[in-house]
Scaffold this motif. Structure first.
Motif, PDB file in Angstrom:
ATOM      1  N   ARG A 357     -33.373  -1.882  -4.370  1.00  0.00           N
ATOM      2  CA  ARG A 357     -33.688  -2.577  -3.109  1.00  0.00           C
ATOM      3  C   ARG A 357     -34.071  -4.041  -3.331  1.00  0.00           C
ATOM      4  O   ARG A 357     -34.437  -4.734  -2.398  1.00  0.00           O
ATOM      5  CB  ARG A 357     -34.827  -1.845  -2.389  1.00  0.00           C
ATOM      6  N   LYS A 358     -34.008  -4.452  -4.584  1.00  0.00           N
ATOM      7  CA  LYS A 358     -34.357  -5.849  -4.955  1.00  0.00           C
ATOM      8  C   LYS A 358     -35.759  -6.211  -4.478  1.00  0.00           C
ATOM      9  O   LYS A 358     -35.969  -7.228  -3.796  1.00  0.00           O
ATOM     10  CB  LYS A 358     -33.313  -6.822  -4.422  1.00  0.00           C
ATOM     11  N   LEU A 359     -36.709  -5.350  -4.777  1.00  0.00           N
ATOM     12  CA  LEU A 359     -38.101  -5.584  -4.366  1.00  0.00           C
ATOM     13  C   LEU A 359     -38.884  -6.150  -5.545  1.00  0.00           C
ATOM     14  O   LEU A 359     -39.018  -5.503  -6.581  1.00  0.00           O
ATOM     15  CB  LEU A 359     -38.741  -4.270  -3.892  1.00  0.00           C
ATOM     16  N   TYR A 360     -39.381  -7.353  -5.381  1.00  0.00           N
ATOM     17  CA  TYR A 360     -40.151  -8.054  -6.414  1.00  0.00           C
ATOM     18  C   TYR A 360     -41.487  -8.474  -5.824  1.00  0.00           C
ATOM     19  O   TYR A 360     -41.646  -8.518  -4.602  1.00  0.00           O
ATOM     20  CB  TYR A 360     -39.399  -9.316  -6.869  1.00  0.00           C
ATOM     21  N   PRO A 361     -42.459  -8.854  -6.680  1.00  0.00           N
ATOM     22  CA  PRO A 361     -43.721  -9.351  -6.127  1.00  0.00           C
ATOM     23  C   PRO A 361     -43.472 -10.613  -5.297  1.00  0.00           C
ATOM     24  O   PRO A 361     -42.652 -11.452  -5.675  1.00  0.00           O
ATOM     25  CB  PRO A 361     -44.559  -9.694  -7.367  1.00  0.00           C
ATOM     26  N   ASN A 362     -44.145 -10.705  -4.161  1.00  0.00           N
ATOM     27  CA  ASN A 362     -44.048 -11.923  -3.355  1.00  0.00           C
ATOM     28  C   ASN A 362     -45.346 -12.722  -3.485  1.00  0.00           C
ATOM     29  O   ASN A 362     -46.247 -12.345  -4.244  1.00  0.00           O
ATOM     30  CB  ASN A 362     -43.693 -11.588  -1.898  1.00  0.00           C
ATOM     31  N   VAL A 363     -45.434 -13.794  -2.722  1.00  0.00           N
ATOM     32  CA  VAL A 363     -46.565 -14.732  -2.832  1.00  0.00           C
ATOM     33  C   VAL A 363     -47.927 -14.048  -2.685  1.00  0.00           C
ATOM     34  O   VAL A 363     -48.928 -14.497  -3.224  1.00  0.00           O
ATOM     35  CB  VAL A 363     -46.379 -15.867  -1.783  1.00  0.00           C
ATOM     36  N   ASP A 364     -47.940 -12.938  -1.942  1.00  0.00           N
ATOM     37  CA  ASP A 364     -49.222 -12.309  -1.622  1.00  0.00           C
ATOM     38  C   ASP A 364     -49.711 -11.337  -2.694  1.00  0.00           C
ATOM     39  O   ASP A 364     -50.831 -10.852  -2.617  1.00  0.00           O
ATOM     40  CB  ASP A 364     -49.108 -11.551  -0.287  1.00  0.00           C
ATOM     41  N   PHE A 365     -48.873 -11.021  -3.688  1.00  0.00           N
ATOM     42  CA  PHE A 365     -49.255  -9.954  -4.623  1.00  0.00           C
ATOM     43  C   PHE A 365     -50.450 -10.354  -5.484  1.00  0.00           C
ATOM     44  O   PHE A 365     -51.387  -9.576  -5.668  1.00  0.00           O
ATOM     45  CB  PHE A 365     -48.059  -9.551  -5.484  1.00  0.00           C
TER      46      PHE A 365
END
Ligand code: CMC
Length: 435
Positions: A357-365
């Motif tokens: 699903r191409k899920l990576y950490p975003n700015v909020d992680f």
């Protein structure tokens, strides 16, 4: 435009074709209205819930390549700006399209610094909130209330007037944010100190107690400044689109910004940073991480701080924030939540659910962990997002106001309800309900 930069669409209902120009990789939705079954027909519309594939404006402020994890403000890579600039320098770049020279920066800093005070009526307004009101609710309401202090702000077609409101909003956001924080603790409000930088003064208004002069830890003040730079703008996200939509009715910029902040407050948007900390708080030890991930994969909950509509690769802001976290924890001491977060990231990035699903950490992680280490409580995290993002909202609002192609925003719908029904007298409706 090359002569073959067109698309020909055949309407199989009528066998008629239209040729539509392709410009900048897009076609104009209005060109599809030419496809009609007869004179009475409204014409073809494009259905795009959540604007998954709709460009709503032309913008030269922020560039994102989501597949390659690239973010640039006015053409400058975010990494370069975060390393070499101050927050107000980048704010100037976002607003005016160029980096300031020394004299311009000095004047800009002076002007922002001298707009930090709030009208005393805003203090009374803030006092009306319950002690346990969420700081984001207080911020949103107080920004909206500023539209009553500056009614002239509605003259949005006057460039000087617009700039005055832009300066006021950028300057007053930290003052309102700090006031909301002190209100929730029952502490007296602290007035701005004009000798301090933007972030140092914010820290002063948050945390000064009886000392005559507040001295911020320089590393923490710089960390906060870099975090502010990373949050300045992010093109047409939910909050920014809201600022544009509300502003398109020519409403006061204070109301456009309050609306954008309202959009930001949700847990799928800026509110995610608060949710990440609550999620990490709920995982007791490293041993519990695999079970948590199984929960996420089973669709029972989301891995907050993961995933993005545009980034399908690592969010470049998250990479920079991870580095800042290491520096901040060097000062504040190790945060055990970081170990849990790193383990979540390690397992997620090697699991097919997240990879496919191409899920990576975003700015909020990782940002919440830094905010917490600096001394903020989780309720303040989204407020910390809203302060710098105000610059982006205002730059995008101004771009929209000055764009001749823009009009009041007004999407269409596919109506799915009944038609031409007849009102049944209420007594008969009561009878039907009691059957
Ligand atoms: N945890 C688990 N699964 C997820 C997550 C997540 N965080 N994010 C997306 N998915 C799944 C989703 O369930 C869907 O799976 P399936 O195809 O089986 O139905 C697939 O990945 C695609 O997700 P989507 O919800 O269609 O993607 P979207 O572009 O509509 O949503 C998002 C983007 C950011 C709202 C979403 O990834 C999310 O809810 N993330 C968690 C909240 C979060 O961290 N938000 C901050 C975003 S970055 C900063 C900001 O915008 O302010």
């Amino acid at each position: 435009m090359a002569s073959n930069d067109t698309i020909t669409v055949t309407d199989n209902r009528t066998n008629r074709s239209v040729t539509i120009p392709i410009e900048d990789g897009t076609v104009r939705a209005m060109d599809f209205r030419k496809l009609r079954t007869d004179e009475e027909d409204f014409g073809l519309m494009l259905y795009d819930p959540a604007f998954m594939n709709t460009a709503a404006c032309r913008s030269n402020i922020t560039f994102i390549d989501g597949d390659r994890g690239i973010l640039e403000y006015r053409g400058y890579p975010i990494e370069d700006l975060a390393e070499n600039c101050t927050f107000l320098e980048v704010a100037y770049l976002i607003l005016f399209g160029k980096l300031p020279n020394t004299a311009e920066l000095k004047q800009w800093v002076y002007e922002i610094t001298h707009h930090t005070m709030l009208h005393e009526s805003m203090k009374k307004f803030m006092e009306g909130f319950r002690h346990d009101a969420h700081p984001m609710s207080m911020l949103i309401s107080t920004v909206a209330a500023l539209s009553s202090v500056y009614p002239d702000a509605v003259d949005v077609h006057d460039a000087d007037n617009r700039l005055l409101q832009i300066k006021r909003l950028i300057a007053k956001m930290p003052s309102i944010a700090a006031m909301s924080y002190r209100h929730s603790l029952g502490f007296p409000y602290v007035y701005p100190d004009n000798e301090l930088s933007y972030t140092e003064n914010f820290m002063n208004m948050l945390w000064r107690m009886v000392e005559p002069k507040y001295a911020a830890n320089p590393l923490l003040a710089r960390a906060l400044e870099v975090l502010f730079i990373l949050h300045l703008d992010h093109e047409q996200n939910c909050g920014t689109s809201t600022a544009r939509v509300v502003g398109s009715s020519l409403a006061s910029p204070y109301l456009a910004v309050a609306s954008a902040a309202s959009a930001l407050s949700g847990p799928l948007h800026g509110g995610a940073n608060e949710e990440v900390i609550r999620m990490l708080d709920g995982i007791d030890s490293l041993a519990d991480v695999p079970a948590f991930i199984d929960h996420v994969k089973a669709g029972k909950r989301k891995l907050m701080g993961f995933g993005h509509r545009v980034y399908k690769n690592y969010d470049p802001r998250a990479s920079l924030i991870k580095k800042i976290a290491e520096q901040v924890f060097g000062v504040t001491g190790h945060n055990p939540k970081l170990d849990i977060a790193l383990e979540l990231e390690r397992i997620a990035l090697s699991d097919d659910y997240f990879i496919s699903r191409k899920l990576y950490p975003n700015v909020d992680f990782y940002s919440g962990m830094i905010y917490q280490a600096i001394g903020f409580k989780p309720e303040m995290f989204t407020v910390l997002f809203a302060i710098p993002r105000t610059v982006g909202w205002l730059a995008q609002w101004q771009e929209m106001i000055c764009d001749n192609e823009q009009k009041i925003a007004r999407p269409r719908q596919i109506y799915t309800g009944g038609r031409k029904l007849k009102v049944v007298p209420i007594a008969e409706r009561d009878k039907a309900a009691s059957k």
